[in-house]
Design an enzyme around this catalytic site. Sequence first.
Site, short mmCIF file in Angstrom:
data_model
loop_
_atom_site.label_atom_id
_atom_site.label_comp_id
_atom_site.label_asym_id
_atom_site.label_seq_id
_atom_site.Cartn_x
_atom_site.Cartn_y
_atom_site.Cartn_z
N GLN A 85 0.83 -1.20 0.00
CA GLN A 85 0.00 0.00 0.00
C GLN A 85 0.87 1.25 0.00
O GLN A 85 1.70 1.43 0.88
CB GLN A 85 -0.89 -0.03 1.25
N SER A 114 0.52 6.52 2.82
CA SER A 114 1.10 7.51 3.74
C SER A 114 2.34 8.17 3.17
O SER A 114 3.11 7.55 2.42
CB SER A 114 1.51 6.83 5.05
N GLU A 155 -9.44 -1.84 5.84
CA GLU A 155 -8.30 -1.91 6.74
C GLU A 155 -8.74 -1.81 8.19
O GLU A 155 -8.32 -2.59 9.05
CB GLU A 155 -7.30 -0.79 6.43
#
Lengths: 415, 415, 383, 383
Positions: free
Chosen positions: B114, B117, B232
């Site tokens: 992923q 961030s 998530e």
Amino acid sequence: MDLRDTPAEAELRKELRGWLEANWREGMSQQEWFAVLADSGWAAPLWPQEYGGRGASASEAIIFNQERQAIGAEPPPRGIGVPMAGPTIIQHGTEQQKQRFLAPMLRGEEVWCQLFSEPGAGSDLAAIATKAERDGDEWVINGQKVWTTHAQLARWGILMARHDPSLPKHQGITYFICDMHAEGVEIVPLKEMTGEAIFNEVFLSDVRISDDLRVGQLGEGWKVSMTTLANERMALGLGGLGGTAAGAPVDLAEADAESSLETMGKFIARGPHALVELTKRAGLAEDPLTRQRLAKVYTMYEVNRFTGYRITTALMKGQGPGVEASTGKLAYNQLVRAVADYLIHLSGAGAIGAPDDDKLMKTAERLNLVVPATSIYGGTDQIQRNIISERVLGMPKEPRGDAEIPFSEIRKGAA
Amino acid sequence: MDLRDTPAEAELRKELRGWLEANWREGMSQQEWFAVLADSGWAAPLWPQEYGGRGASASEAIIFNQERQAIGAEPPPRGIGVPMAGPTIIQHGTEQQKQRFLAPMLRGEEVWCQLFSEPGAGSDLAAIATKAERDGDEWVINGQKVWTTHAQLARWGILMARHDPSLPKHQGITYFICDMHAEGVEIVPLKEMTGEAIFNEVFLSDVRISDDLRVGQLGEGWKVSMTTLANERMALGLGGLGGTAAGAPVDLAEADAESSLETMGKFIARGPHALVELTKRAGLAEDPLTRQRLAKVYTMYEVNRFTGYRITTALMKGQGPGVEASTGKLAYNQLVRAVADYLIHLSGAGAIGAPDDDKLMKTAERLNLVVPATSIYGGTDQIQRNIISERVLGMPKEPRGDAEIPFSEIRKGAA
Amino acid sequence: MNFAFNDEQREIQAGAKRLMEETAQLDRVLEIAATPEGFDRDDYAQLAELGWTGLHIPEQHGGVGLTYVELVVVLEQMGMALYPSPFFASICMAASALIEGAAAAPLSDDNAALLAAIAAGEKTATLAYVEPGGRYRPPDVKLTARADGGDFVLDGTKSYVVDGHTADAIVVVARTGEADGEIALFAVPGDAPGLTRSEAHSVDQTRKVATLEFNGVRVPAAAAIGEPGNAWPTLNSTMQLAGVALAAESLGAAQHCFDTALAYTKDRFQFGRPISSFQAVKHICADLLMAVEQSRSATYYAGWAAAQQRDELPVVGPLAKAQVHDAFWDAARANIQLHGGIGFTYEHEAHYYYRRATAARAMLGDGDFNREMMLQGLGLAPA
Amino acid sequence: MNFAFNDEQREIQAGAKRLMEETAQLDRVLEIAATPEGFDRDDYAQLAELGWTGLHIPEQHGGVGLTYVELVVVLEQMGMALYPSPFFASICMAASALIEGAAAAPLSDDNAALLAAIAAGEKTATLAYVEPGGRYRPPDVKLTARADGGDFVLDGTKSYVVDGHTADAIVVVARTGEADGEIALFAVPGDAPGLTRSEAHSVDQTRKVATLEFNGVRVPAAAAIGEPGNAWPTLNSTMQLAGVALAAESLGAAQHCFDTALAYTKDRFQFGRPISSFQAVKHICADLLMAVEQSRSATYYAGWAAAQQRDELPVVGPLAKAQVHDAFWDAARANIQLHGGIGFTYEHEAHYYYRRATAARAMLGDGDFNREMMLQGLGLAPA
């Protein structure tokens, strides 16, 4: 670092003790004693001499207070006059106001109350809606105030009112001295969850106040009130920092105190030793869980005492109190909650309902019912944390939408 | 209310147990097992059959999972592919993407990571600054991502990038599938405070992504990412709600787990019985203070287990989970903190440094060093509380100044 | 697996909610609580008509024969409204003691008749355990039962007996010998000679408690529940069941505190915003939601254990009692705090819930005590 | 009354701050901590030159003859920087044990010489108390001291001996008889035959600990500090003094965590605002300020008690140890949390403080233990 008196302090202490012993005697009336204090300037030692104070140093004031407590003499007039209204008038009032109000305040001849909070203005004190409309040399006041202590006893009230709702909220406020005997002042006792009525609601209907009784300029009310509130926070914070008379006899007389707030104040002032004593009496002094609880509450008392020494030191040096003083009220609230919970713990099943003849359980019950107030009045714990973080820690205020628009356009919800 | 199987459930359980016993055998390779699971649709039972799932009911999926654990068979491929990337592609991807990516994902042949961030976009994920610039049928990506698990193993990454900084922050984001083998992708392990490197930084320099690999429309990236993140949160929240095998042997093998995060997950999955056992071994089972601590942690485990039954019930009925599920991650974090603190308590002076041969203390040390991460990753505890209060309790968002102005004009501070 | 209420349970829930709306608005609750009896006999008759007084009592004892889960359903709604009723004392303490006792030794005819009358709502009863200054531990039982001919003679004092001044019968915990476990339970008529009953002060104004003085109260051996001198296990499981019942009530009360506080934060504006938009307020509410939902999980599971999974009850009963009352306490405190000044007034309802939280937390033993019981339930013996 | 530092103390404080700025920037701290010895001998010589190694040691023992307050001043600055030095072990544990022992029985010539060498910074020493799996309670002392001729023979193991692998002398706590209080203290040379020392793992990477194996280590009677078999009071007051010293260090470290976190919240923007403008962050910081300032009050008062008000030390010593380490723990945790992801990286300094908080909290007994000690100091005997 030395907690003992310096030679000069010891000298001063001796002198003040001498004065106290010469001037205070058991059994004298409160009125007489207040007069002695006021005449000598000791009613408000830090105020300038011209306004009835002594112009004393903080160090003198603190030692006087310690010695006064040591011989058991009563304190000067309490309530909000000397600690809050007085300093505000000295800083922001006219000479005429000072001459008129300060002397009777110091003698305890005129009691004062505070007309700030409203149903719609609690945490957000600047949201007050009480109106002040000009009429010649007078103002006409209409509105409702709440949480007023001593309203029935009070001769005067310090009042925040809105003279112009078209201005942004902080700018439309003016500060007045309100005659509590004036026509249109109605006082209704406010029953609290304890079942008592320590506070009042005050309804103001077409109350007329002469412009002479305005404190500060038009629109300066918020600024003036900051002086009052800073003095209040200081008083509330210092309240928990009194000396702790280790070993004082524990007779739990405070369970009979008139109000639960008094019960709380008196019990806390006994210091942690009282808890040790009561733990023994409850037969729990050897219980490991009780011991941990006791040690934690004991620690809270003691760290407040030690912090008190830091504040006292700063004051005696003529410095403003440091950051350690800003958390005083929060620390005091934490302490009283812990004390109430501890007494409930000692009460066991007695927490269901204290028997009348069990003063420990009675004290526990009264404290338990009054502690929820401590984290609300004088600014909620949440507001205290805002103040600390913004004023002491320099953290930015939250973005807000109400500060710059006309007060009349701000959204308002439930009271 | 009946926690026992209904007759239909018992029947299904028997059938699934039979299938599992026929298809799984100790010692088979992970690859073989994944293939069996994928071929049968049990790798992602809730997915539609056309995409390799079974189109099963939640009830079937849950019972399958319980029986799989009961016989000790390995779970389907973990990582973010099946639980997070898969559902996102099914909901928002093109048919071509579904055909290309879902099957190898289910077989564990292609690992996913992923790329959300960034140093400047943590709690405020919509503040991502990684640029996506259009160049014909391709996009050119430049930026830096952090906290990427399994980046080295991953064949593909789900990526949020900003295609237009002149739009308000939530509107200028587009969602892509990034080839982790592409030129310009640089992976740097990120050493965490545990001393391990579970996470990675991923630097993207002129990485070219075909427009075929865009998921959802231009500017819909934020909306698409909501699907990923909801999955998530669900996974993180449900993580702590596993069955608790009371009475399972406590050999503390997890102290040797490869990463501290694994240690934590495995230890927590043992359930509260492990703590009881360890308390006895530490010789503290009769210590009253230890007992209270133990009872409190035990309670946290159990309330999570019971809440898990409520969530499972809702899922088995085909309902979405209720409000009780929203606090799952917060409750799990609370639990792991309490467990770590309890193990530290049991360690005594051993908390200074766990001897290598003391697995209890070693587990305590690893947990203690990794728990600070739990209240940060996947949204800090503070962000969780915002989400709960706003989405579940209907409390209003705070006034904010960044949502409606061009992203490029928003104030940005330290990374 | 179904950890949710079934149709019948949902129907009972809806019925209880409706009844509370009709009969337990706060002003009426306070009115009833202010009467000397502290409850409304017509209301109680209505509970009996609905079958609720016999809900978990076996059919052979005159009850409806449903389970503890149904009882939990009703109690949650009652607690939400601070419903003033001897229901808790009579059904969740006295009846449970009789039912648990019947498992140890057959009920005497008198006691069987009493249980049937309780189930039918014709009589109310209660349990008298704790004594002045005492706690809920074996050595704290000082009231003596002296065998005399075929009778027992009871001497001593009981405190905080829930609805004890109005109960038709008192299940009293007595000591038959020196050893900790030498405990007996007797069903004593409320008007027995030698028994003096007086309403006692409680901080909780919506639940009455009484002090009971036993001065040579003589009861026949048939008054005993279980085996005299050996009734500790019966008392123990009765307390576990009562703990679950109190938890169910307090869960409802905690939920009400939370709902009320949350609603108020949305209505109350300060600084030009609803206070519900402030993070400090939002985070308090998020934490309360978690505490209340965890309490719900614990209570429902404990109810299920009481109904079907008895081997877990010694653990999850005290667990639920402790967990729920911590949450109720937090919710009652936060409710006042989030209301600010108005929450501290007598006129506002918040303090009635705070008072209930104070009393309910202490009743049947506080958090420390119940956590200790829970560990003993796990088989971890204390030092 | 003056509960603030005097001019001399402020000068020492300024000196310590300066020294830390010059010699204890974090990268240098980590470099030094990574060496086998774990400290820099030139740095230590500098402390001796400044007179700090003898700060609270009486002049007749070769020290400067100042008080514990000055020691607290220096330690706070050292803790702020996680300064790696045997200062704590040598000055705040071993030297204190010798000074306290001297009050019970005159020091032998050897021990007097050792104390003078410690004061001069020529030798380092430490205290070895806790044992594997043990706690800081009398029964946990298992290492035996057997009288043999005029000597004592020591057998056993000591754990977590601070800077024990490098210390020139070890003050070891030994058992001379079966009864709890039959405790002796001996000063043992670091290179004594039969003594095996090895650096042990510590979670705190900036303070070394060692495991010490005593296999028939023979020491003369003159090695005893205080009276062998009767040294419990000496050990007790040494532990109280060491607790104050550790509290002072940890106060500095907690202050540093708080300052760092606060500064970061002002620099870090999320949602277009510095995170310091969010109430959740502001309220965490306000609570931390309170905890740190209360810790400061407790530590300074305990320092004053150690210096001048010895009758309060048994209470306020453990009080400060417990209070400060709770606050340090909270501050170290909050520091990571307020930094978010970056605070969890190895490169960021936050974890070194968290590690120190973990170790320092456990060292000299945890909060529960110190609170119990505090009550015993108040004269409340345990069961």
